[in-house]
Write an enzyme that holds these catalytic residues in place. Structure first.
Site, short mmCIF file in Angstrom:
data_model
loop_
_atom_site.label_atom_id
_atom_site.label_comp_id
_atom_site.label_asym_id
_atom_site.label_seq_id
_atom_site.Cartn_x
_atom_site.Cartn_y
_atom_site.Cartn_z
N TYR A 114 -3.50 1.46 10.39
CA TYR A 114 -4.26 0.24 10.15
C TYR A 114 -5.21 -0.08 11.30
CZ TYR A 114 -1.35 -0.34 6.06
OH TYR A 114 -0.74 -0.15 4.86
N VAL B 228 0.88 -1.17 0.00
CA VAL B 228 0.00 0.00 0.00
C VAL B 228 0.91 1.22 0.00
CG1 VAL B 228 -1.74 1.30 1.28
CG2 VAL B 228 -1.84 -1.21 1.20
N VAL C 236 1.24 5.58 -1.13
CA VAL C 236 0.64 6.84 -1.55
C VAL C 236 1.77 7.83 -1.79
CG1 VAL C 236 -0.92 8.73 -0.88
CG2 VAL C 236 -1.45 6.37 -0.20
N GLY D 44 -6.70 10.84 2.72
CA GLY D 44 -7.61 9.69 2.79
C GLY D 44 -7.43 8.67 1.69
N LEU D 45 -6.38 8.81 0.88
CA LEU D 45 -6.20 7.88 -0.23
C LEU D 45 -5.78 6.49 0.23
CD1 LEU D 45 -4.48 10.26 -2.80
CD2 LEU D 45 -6.89 9.60 -2.65
N GLY D 46 -4.93 6.41 1.25
CA GLY D 46 -4.56 5.11 1.80
C GLY D 46 -5.78 4.38 2.32
N LYS D 47 -6.65 5.10 3.00
CA LYS D 47 -7.89 4.52 3.51
C LYS D 47 -8.75 4.01 2.35
CE LYS D 47 -12.01 5.58 6.18
NZ LYS D 47 -12.79 6.60 6.89
#
Length: 137
Positions: A118, A75, A77, A85-88
Site C-alpha cells: 500500500y 482487497v 487476489v 499487478g491485479l491488486g494494484k
C-alpha cells in the site's frame, strides 16, 4: 485474452471461493458466516471484480458516505494470480471511483505484512500521535 473488470457483485459462490483461496477469511476478527461476509459486500458503496474468463480472480470493495470519506475493505487476489499487478489495478479502480465522486480522504486497514504494497501505491501510515483504533465487540 485480457482480464475482464466488473463493478457488479460476483455470485456468492465466486465471492466465497476467492475469499477462502486468498486467505482473507482467516484474518477476519469476529465470527462471521460466509453469508454475512457476502452481505457486507452487497452493502458496500462500491466494489470491483476482475475475472479470468468466468473465474473471479480479484476483488475489492469500499464503504463510504459518498461525500468525503471512504474506507477500502477486502482487497483480495487469488494466490495463483498474485504478483501480476491485479491488486494494484483493484486499488486504482477504487481510488478512481473516489476521485470521480470528489472523495479526498481514503482510509484502509491492511492485512498483516501488506503495508509495503500500500505504501508503493501512495498510502501512508497514520501518525503515531493520531493512531487509528478499533474495537471488537
Amino acid at each position: 485474452m485480457g482480464h475482464q473488470f466488473s463493478d457488479q457483485l460476483p455470485s456468492f459462490e465466486q465471492f466465497v471461493s476467492l475469499h477462502e483461496a486468498s486467505g482473507l477469511i482467516k484474518s477476519k476478527k469476529g465470527t462471521y458466516t460466509r453469508e454475512q461476509l457476502y452481505q457486507a459486500a452487497e452493502n458496500s458503496w462500491y466494489h470491483i471484480s476482475i475475472y479470468d474468463q468466468e473465474q473471479l480472480i480479484a476483488f475489492g470493495r469500499m464503504i463510504s458516505d459518498g461525500v468525503y470519506q471512504a474506507l477500502i475493505c477486502d482487497v483480495m487476489v487469488n494466490p495463483s494470480y498474485q504478483k501480476q499487478g491485479l491488486g494494484k489495478k483493484i486499488i486504482e479502480a477504487l481510488l478512481q471511483k473516489c476521485k470521480d465522486s470528489g472523495i479526498q480522504s481514503v482510509q484502509l486497514f491492511s492485512a498483516k505484512g501488506k503495508q509495503q504494497f500500500y505504501k508503493k501505491l501512495g498510502f501512508e501510515e497514520r501518525e503515531l500521535d493520531a493512531p487509528g483504533m478499533s474495537l471488537i465487540i
